[in-house]
Design a protein around this motif. Structure first.
Motif, PDB file in Angstrom:
ATOM      1  N   LEU A 165       0.799  -1.231   0.000  1.00 50.49           N
ATOM      2  CA  LEU A 165       0.000   0.000   0.000  1.00 50.49           C
ATOM      3  C   LEU A 165       0.836   1.287   0.000  1.00 50.49           C
ATOM      4  O   LEU A 165       0.520   2.205  -0.754  1.00 50.49           O
ATOM      5  CB  LEU A 165      -0.996  -0.013   1.167  1.00 50.49           C
ATOM      6  N   PRO A 166       1.873   1.408   0.839  1.00 49.07           N
ATOM      7  CA  PRO A 166       2.632   2.664   0.774  1.00 49.07           C
ATOM      8  C   PRO A 166       3.729   2.672  -0.297  1.00 49.07           C
ATOM      9  O   PRO A 166       4.642   3.491  -0.251  1.00 49.07           O
ATOM     10  CB  PRO A 166       3.243   2.764   2.184  1.00 49.07           C
ATOM     11  N   THR A 167       3.658   1.771  -1.255  1.00 47.85           N
ATOM     12  CA  THR A 167       4.657   1.746  -2.337  1.00 47.85           C
ATOM     13  C   THR A 167       3.990   2.180  -3.648  1.00 47.85           C
ATOM     14  O   THR A 167       2.796   2.461  -3.686  1.00 47.85           O
ATOM     15  CB  THR A 167       5.231   0.338  -2.536  1.00 47.85           C
ATOM     16  N   ASN A 168       4.787   2.173  -4.726  1.00 45.24           N
ATOM     17  CA  ASN A 168       4.216   2.584  -6.013  1.00 45.24           C
ATOM     18  C   ASN A 168       3.562   1.422  -6.759  1.00 45.24           C
ATOM     19  O   ASN A 168       3.323   1.501  -7.960  1.00 45.24           O
ATOM     20  CB  ASN A 168       5.285   3.256  -6.886  1.00 45.24           C
ATOM     21  N   LEU A 170       0.449   0.269  -6.809  1.00 48.13           N
ATOM     22  CA  LEU A 170      -0.803   0.642  -7.484  1.00 48.13           C
ATOM     23  C   LEU A 170      -0.531   1.573  -8.664  1.00 48.13           C
ATOM     24  O   LEU A 170      -1.225   1.516  -9.675  1.00 48.13           O
ATOM     25  CB  LEU A 170      -1.727   1.369  -6.502  1.00 48.13           C
TER      26      LEU A 170
END
Lengths: 390, 94
Positions: A165-168, A170
């Protein structure tokens, strides 16, 4: 034009896929006394969830009775296919039956090949083995393929890893869809909204469910000149549903760790609960509440709640010439249909004639129950859109 | 004007995800943001699309501190297109 063909095998969490059989009542649907050969015939006019449940009921009956040497043939005599979600769920059933239970199964779709639904079927993984012996390994590999792109179809399995979720992660997925959809001559603003809605659905699936997510997008020529048919389907298999966290919030005595924005949920719940019935209960209410602005289960508030997604779907529907959109989660379905699809100035949506979330329950045309608490969360969005005239 | 130039992976053309937006704000903006003057936040040209979830996460701390309707008193956005710039501002106010 050069089309990209990518194969990347991904192993789904097996126990997750088997969850689609949970909560379904095992039922024998054949009259014959010969339990070595099972022919499950589907005569529903539309091949949809009712048909899917009948198939699972009988397969579960076979499994419960340990009839593992049986030969199973599923005959679909439906005139039309309701949507792509029905096909992907059916594919998942076959995948589970051959991978986990190693049963001898085949299927035949006797559907009208002149209709659009046939094109969805033709582009699906099911088409190759229609009325044929299923090559077990090939079917399994095709289902588990993490990324599958061709001219008209984009299918991806996104692994449900909260660490993404806190990465790129998506952003990469959104970029992939952007590349795929840019090959079609759709209006730029519409294209941007389509790409965004897909990424938001996947983000919601990762954040609020416990299963991996299959996302499948198909773009087809429509019989109307200069129009395209766009089908977007996401399926997450798991027993955490849209609204599950909101139901926890309602039932949690200590609400101090939640956003104060969620007070509207409690107020609406207190106003609506006297109207709850077998058609609309706390689970339905919780799912509807997930689409309200600022309603969030985040301890640290600041998200848009579900209204960002609702707004995007509303925009897509308004810009399309025809559409059919819904979300299914557990035993609830929410249809995103006019005239119930409109946010108030406060970002609330009632899914009823008065568009009143706070005091009135939704219309049964917009929010319904299905037979079983199906361990799936599904978004199925279908649009007919005009192409850009150059 | 205080200029803050953002950097992202050059192979992507889109940004999405609430938590990712929040992380990028923390990593690239928070320590450089000046509350006593206007800040120009520059998205690189390879970014052509941004989902509302990213913007909501990115602006989470900002809209906690200031009135949403006064965002433009503190922030100017520069991006690959006017359309995207307008979208970023309107999504911050959403």
């Amino acid at each position: 034009m050069l089309y990209l063909k990518i194969s990347w095998v991904w192993v789904l969490k097996m126990q997750d896929v088997d969850k689609i059989f949970e909560n379904i009542e095992a039922t024998c649907h054949i009259n014959s006394g010969n339990f070595d050969k099972h022919k499950i015939r589907i005569k529903d006019k539309r091949f949809g969830y009712k048909s899917i449940f009948k198939i699972i009921e009988h397969l579960k009956w076979i499994i419960n009775n340990k009839l593992f040497n049986s030969t199973i043939k599923i005959v679909i005599d439906s005139e039309v296919i309701a949507d792509d979600a029905s096909l992907i769920i059916f594919e998942t059933i076959i995948y589970n039956i051959i991978k986990k239970y190693n049963l001898n199964i085949s299927y035949i779709f006797n559907i009208n090949n002149k209709i659009l639904g046939y094109e969805l079927f033709r582009l699906s993984n099911l088409y190759k083995f229609n009325d044929r012996f299923i090559d077990r390994q090939e079917f399994i590999e095709k289902y588990e393929q993490r990324l599958d792109i061709n001219k008209n179809r984009f299918r991806k399995i996104t692994y449900n890893n909260k660490e993404n979720l806190p990465t790129n992660y998506l952003s990469i997925t959104m970029s992939e869809f952007s590349t795929f959809l840019s090959a079609f001559n759709l209006q730029k603003e519409y294209l941007d909204d389509l790409i965004e809605v897909i990424s938001e659905i996947i983000g919601n699936a990762i954040e609020h469910s416990n299963g991996d997510c299959i996302i499948d997008v198909k773009v087809l020529n429509h019989k109307k000149k200069d129009h395209k048919f766009v089908s977007i389907t996401s399926i997450s298999i798991g027993d955490i549903f849209i609204g599950s966290e909101i139901k926890e919030f309602i039932n949690n005595c200590d609400k101090s760790c939640y956003s104060s924005n969620n007070k509207i949920v409690i107020n609406a719940y207190n106003n609506q609960k006297a109207l709850f019935s077998s058609d609309y209960d706390i689970d339905s209410f919780a799912m509807v509440s997930a689409y309200q602005k600022y309603v969030t289960t985040r301890i640290n508030p600041g998200g848009t709640g579900g209204s960002g997604l609702t707004t995007l779907i509303q925009t897509l529907i308004e810009k399309s010439e025809n559409n059919h959109c819904y979300s299914l989660s557990g035993n609830n379905i929410v249809f995103f249909n006019k005239p119930f699809l409109s946010l108030t100035k406060d970002g609330l949506i009632g899914f009823n004639e008065l568009n009143d979330y706070m005091n009135n329950i939704p219309s049964l045309d917009a929010v319904r129950k299905i037979k079983y608490k199906f361990n799936c969360t599904i978004y199925n969005l279908m649009f007919v859109v005009k192409e850009m005239i150059e | 004007m205080n200029r803050i130039e953002l950097k992202f992976d050059k192979t992507i053309n889109s940004l999405a995800g609430n938590d990712y937006g929040y992380k990028e704000y923390k990593d690239q903006v928070e320590s450089k943001f000046k509350w006593d003057e206007k800040n120009e936040i520059v998205f690189p040209n390879n970014i052509e699309k941004i989902a509302i979830s990213f913007i909501q996460g990115f602006a989470r701390d900002i809209v906690d501190k200031i009135d949403k309707n006064k965002i433009e008193d503190y922030i100017t956005i520069k991006s690959s297109s006017e359309y995207l710039t307008d979208k970023i501002i309107s999504n911050m106010k959403f």
